[in-house]
Scaffold this motif. Structure first.
Motif, PDB file in Angstrom:
ATOM      1  N   GLU A  50       0.852  -1.183   0.000  1.00 51.10           N
ATOM      2  CA  GLU A  50       0.000   0.000   0.000  1.00 51.10           C
ATOM      3  C   GLU A  50       0.892   1.240   0.000  1.00 51.10           C
ATOM      4  O   GLU A  50       1.818   1.346   0.798  1.00 51.10           O
ATOM      5  CB  GLU A  50      -0.897  -0.023   1.235  1.00 51.10           C
ATOM      6  N   GLU A  51       0.629   2.175  -0.897  1.00 51.73           N
ATOM      7  CA  GLU A  51       1.449   3.381  -1.044  1.00 51.73           C
ATOM      8  C   GLU A  51       1.614   4.124   0.281  1.00 51.73           C
ATOM      9  O   GLU A  51       2.696   4.589   0.611  1.00 51.73           O
ATOM     10  CB  GLU A  51       0.820   4.311  -2.090  1.00 51.73           C
ATOM     11  N   LEU A  52       0.559   4.210   1.045  1.00 52.14           N
ATOM     12  CA  LEU A  52       0.579   4.942   2.310  1.00 52.14           C
ATOM     13  C   LEU A  52       1.557   4.338   3.315  1.00 52.14           C
ATOM     14  O   LEU A  52       2.134   5.052   4.121  1.00 52.14           O
ATOM     15  CB  LEU A  52      -0.837   4.940   2.903  1.00 52.14           C
ATOM     16  N   THR A  53       1.773   3.032   3.248  1.00 49.96           N
ATOM     17  CA  THR A  53       2.599   2.364   4.257  1.00 49.96           C
ATOM     18  C   THR A  53       3.908   1.800   3.715  1.00 49.96           C
ATOM     19  O   THR A  53       4.573   1.024   4.387  1.00 49.96           O
ATOM     20  CB  THR A  53       1.798   1.220   4.916  1.00 49.96           C
ATOM     21  N   LYS A  54       4.305   2.213   2.516  1.00 47.90           N
ATOM     22  CA  LYS A  54       5.539   1.684   1.932  1.00 47.90           C
ATOM     23  C   LYS A  54       6.779   2.142   2.669  1.00 47.90           C
ATOM     24  O   LYS A  54       7.730   1.399   2.828  1.00 47.90           O
ATOM     25  CB  LYS A  54       5.649   2.072   0.453  1.00 47.90           C
ATOM     26  N   GLU A  55       6.798   3.363   3.122  1.00 51.58           N
ATOM     27  CA  GLU A  55       7.971   3.914   3.797  1.00 51.58           C
ATOM     28  C   GLU A  55       7.859   3.691   5.303  1.00 51.58           C
ATOM     29  O   GLU A  55       6.802   3.411   5.822  1.00 51.58           O
ATOM     30  CB  GLU A  55       8.094   5.411   3.502  1.00 51.58           C
ATOM     31  N   GLY A  56       8.967   3.839   5.997  1.00 49.07           N
ATOM     32  CA  GLY A  56       8.901   3.805   7.446  1.00 49.07           C
ATOM     33  C   GLY A  56       9.414   2.538   8.085  1.00 49.07           C
ATOM     34  O   GLY A  56       9.135   2.278   9.239  1.00 49.07           O
ATOM     35  N   GLY A  57      10.157   1.717   7.371  1.00 46.40           N
ATOM     36  CA  GLY A  57      10.748   0.535   7.992  1.00 46.40           C
ATOM     37  C   GLY A  57       9.954  -0.726   7.750  1.00 46.40           C
ATOM     38  O   GLY A  57       8.833  -0.711   7.246  1.00 46.40           O
ATOM     39  N   ALA A  58      10.553  -1.824   8.128  1.00 43.33           N
ATOM     40  CA  ALA A  58       9.947  -3.137   7.914  1.00 43.33           C
ATOM     41  C   ALA A  58       8.848  -3.393   8.949  1.00 43.33           C
ATOM     42  O   ALA A  58       8.970  -3.033  10.104  1.00 43.33           O
ATOM     43  CB  ALA A  58      11.011  -4.222   8.016  1.00 43.33           C
ATOM     44  N   VAL A  59       7.784  -4.000   8.493  1.00 42.28           N
ATOM     45  CA  VAL A  59       6.703  -4.434   9.372  1.00 42.28           C
ATOM     46  C   VAL A  59       6.821  -5.946   9.461  1.00 42.28           C
ATOM     47  O   VAL A  59       6.805  -6.630   8.444  1.00 42.28           O
ATOM     48  CB  VAL A  59       5.333  -4.021   8.813  1.00 42.28           C
ATOM     49  N   ASP A  60       6.957  -6.455  10.675  1.00 41.28           N
ATOM     50  CA  ASP A  60       7.248  -7.886  10.828  1.00 41.28           C
ATOM     51  C   ASP A  60       6.071  -8.700  11.356  1.00 41.28           C
ATOM     52  O   ASP A  60       6.242  -9.682  12.044  1.00 41.28           O
ATOM     53  CB  ASP A  60       8.467  -8.069  11.738  1.00 41.28           C
ATOM     54  N   PHE A  61       4.851  -8.264  11.035  1.00 39.66           N
ATOM     55  CA  PHE A  61       3.672  -9.039  11.394  1.00 39.66           C
ATOM     56  C   PHE A  61       2.681  -8.959  10.246  1.00 39.66           C
ATOM     57  O   PHE A  61       2.812  -8.117   9.358  1.00 39.66           O
ATOM     58  CB  PHE A  61       3.049  -8.540  12.707  1.00 39.66           C
ATOM     59  N   ASP A  62       1.685  -9.840  10.264  1.00 39.74           N
ATOM     60  CA  ASP A  62       0.677  -9.865   9.197  1.00 39.74           C
ATOM     61  C   ASP A  62      -0.715  -9.492   9.681  1.00 39.74           C
ATOM     62  O   ASP A  62      -1.560  -9.103   8.887  1.00 39.74           O
ATOM     63  CB  ASP A  62       0.638 -11.256   8.555  1.00 39.74           C
ATOM     64  N   VAL A  63      -0.946  -9.648  10.971  1.00 44.33           N
ATOM     65  CA  VAL A  63      -2.259  -9.298  11.521  1.00 44.33           C
ATOM     66  C   VAL A  63      -2.088  -8.787  12.942  1.00 44.33           C
ATOM     67  O   VAL A  63      -1.246  -9.257  13.694  1.00 44.33           O
ATOM     68  CB  VAL A  63      -3.235 -10.508  11.491  1.00 44.33           C
ATOM     69  N   MET A  64      -2.884  -7.776  13.248  1.00 40.23           N
ATOM     70  CA  MET A  64      -2.947  -7.252  14.610  1.00 40.23           C
ATOM     71  C   MET A  64      -4.305  -7.670  15.156  1.00 40.23           C
ATOM     72  O   MET A  64      -5.345  -7.356  14.569  1.00 40.23           O
ATOM     73  CB  MET A  64      -2.822  -5.731  14.600  1.00 40.23           C
ATOM     74  N   THR A  65      -4.288  -8.401  16.255  1.00 39.94           N
ATOM     75  CA  THR A  65      -5.520  -8.862  16.881  1.00 39.94           C
ATOM     76  C   THR A  65      -5.772  -8.037  18.133  1.00 39.94           C
ATOM     77  O   THR A  65      -4.881  -7.869  18.963  1.00 39.94           O
ATOM     78  CB  THR A  65      -5.409 -10.358  17.253  1.00 39.94           C
ATOM     79  N   GLU A  66      -6.987  -7.521  18.249  1.00 38.23           N
ATOM     80  CA  GLU A  66      -7.375  -6.742  19.415  1.00 38.23           C
ATOM     81  C   GLU A  66      -8.361  -7.563  20.244  1.00 38.23           C
ATOM     82  O   GLU A  66      -9.361  -8.061  19.723  1.00 38.23           O
ATOM     83  CB  GLU A  66      -8.036  -5.438  18.982  1.00 38.23           C
ATOM     84  N   LEU A  67      -8.049  -7.719  21.526  1.00 41.04           N
ATOM     85  CA  LEU A  67      -8.924  -8.427  22.463  1.00 41.04           C
ATOM     86  C   LEU A  67      -9.321  -7.467  23.572  1.00 41.04           C
ATOM     87  O   LEU A  67      -8.466  -6.754  24.107  1.00 41.04           O
ATOM     88  CB  LEU A  67      -8.190  -9.620  23.079  1.00 41.04           C
ATOM     89  N   GLY A  68     -10.597  -7.435  23.912  1.00 39.76           N
ATOM     90  CA  GLY A  68     -11.068  -6.560  24.980  1.00 39.76           C
ATOM     91  C   GLY A  68     -11.882  -7.336  26.002  1.00 39.76           C
ATOM     92  O   GLY A  68     -12.705  -8.185  25.636  1.00 39.76           O
ATOM     93  N   PHE A  69     -11.641  -7.042  27.273  1.00 38.63           N
ATOM     94  CA  PHE A  69     -12.300  -7.717  28.392  1.00 38.63           C
ATOM     95  C   PHE A  69     -12.747  -6.666  29.401  1.00 38.63           C
ATOM     96  O   PHE A  69     -12.176  -5.572  29.446  1.00 38.63           O
ATOM     97  CB  PHE A  69     -11.327  -8.692  29.063  1.00 38.63           C
ATOM     98  N   PRO A  70     -13.718  -6.992  30.244  1.00 36.13           N
ATOM     99  CA  PRO A  70     -14.161  -6.019  31.240  1.00 36.13           C
ATOM    100  C   PRO A  70     -13.029  -5.574  32.174  1.00 36.13           C
ATOM    101  O   PRO A  70     -12.969  -4.415  32.565  1.00 36.13           O
ATOM    102  CB  PRO A  70     -15.237  -6.755  32.038  1.00 36.13           C
ATOM    103  N   ASP A  71     -12.115  -6.516  32.497  1.00 34.40           N
ATOM    104  CA  ASP A  71     -11.009  -6.199  33.393  1.00 34.40           C
ATOM    105  C   ASP A  71      -9.922  -7.271  33.258  1.00 34.40           C
ATOM    106  O   ASP A  71     -10.089  -8.250  32.519  1.00 34.40           O
ATOM    107  CB  ASP A  71     -11.492  -6.089  34.845  1.00 34.40           C
ATOM    108  N   ARG A  72      -8.818  -7.069  33.957  1.00 35.15           N
ATOM    109  CA  ARG A  72      -7.691  -8.007  33.891  1.00 35.15           C
ATOM    110  C   ARG A  72      -8.107  -9.409  34.352  1.00 35.15           C
ATOM    111  O   ARG A  72      -7.697 -10.405  33.776  1.00 35.15           O
ATOM    112  CB  ARG A  72      -6.530  -7.494  34.739  1.00 35.15           C
ATOM    113  N   ALA A  73      -8.931  -9.478  35.380  1.00 37.36           N
ATOM    114  CA  ALA A  73      -9.366 -10.783  35.897  1.00 37.36           C
ATOM    115  C   ALA A  73     -10.113 -11.579  34.824  1.00 37.36           C
ATOM    116  O   ALA A  73      -9.919 -12.794  34.697  1.00 37.36           O
ATOM    117  CB  ALA A  73     -10.238 -10.597  37.139  1.00 37.36           C
ATOM    118  N   ALA A  74     -10.941 -10.911  34.043  1.00 39.41           N
ATOM    119  CA  ALA A  74     -11.676 -11.593  32.970  1.00 39.41           C
ATOM    120  C   ALA A  74     -10.709 -12.096  31.897  1.00 39.41           C
ATOM    121  O   ALA A  74     -10.880 -13.199  31.369  1.00 39.41           O
ATOM    122  CB  ALA A  74     -12.713 -10.652  32.358  1.00 39.41           C
TER     123      ALA A  74
END
Length: 115
Positions: A50-74
């Motif tokens: 993607e033109e927008l993200t070509k510059e700025g160094g190597a990206v060493d992952f393919d997916v970012m996963t976001e997990l959300g919980f009510p709190d740390r205990a959960a």
């Protein structure tokens, strides 16, 4: 809310679309069968070239996963469930599409600006 971002890399030799398809249609249902689905469970796949993200160094992952919980205990309870019965199935499944040794996860604090 307690949030964790995971940065995952596809296994060598697997095409990006195959990686996405496997993650979405095989792995996510497996995880959701082993433990309750988190309040937030999002995957954001990197668009390489993607033109927008070509510059700025190597990206060493393919997916970012976001997990959300009510709190740390959960979150800790969810992780404990994933470490219980079925853990072998989960690890075997991850070996099919992930370079597991390259997985990283971070607790994040979110701040939102709206306009």
């Amino acid at each position: 809310m307690f949030k964790v971002f995971g940065f995952l890399t596809k296994r060598e030799g697997i095409e990006m679309q195959d990686f996405i398809d496997y993650y979405e249609h095989k792995h996510v249902p497996l995880i959701c069968s082993l433990a309750p689905t988190p309040i937030v469970y999002k995957r954001r796949y990197l668009v390489r070239g993607e033109e927008l993200t070509k510059e700025g160094g190597a990206v060493d992952f393919d997916v970012m996963t976001e997990l959300g919980f009510p709190d740390r205990a959960a979150f800790l309870a969810w992780m404990a469930q994933l470490s219980g019965p079925g853990v072998g199935e989960q690890a075997a499944d991850e070996a099919k599409f992930l370079a597991r040794s390259r997985t990283r996860a971070y607790v994040v604090e979110e701040h939102v600006t709206s306009g």
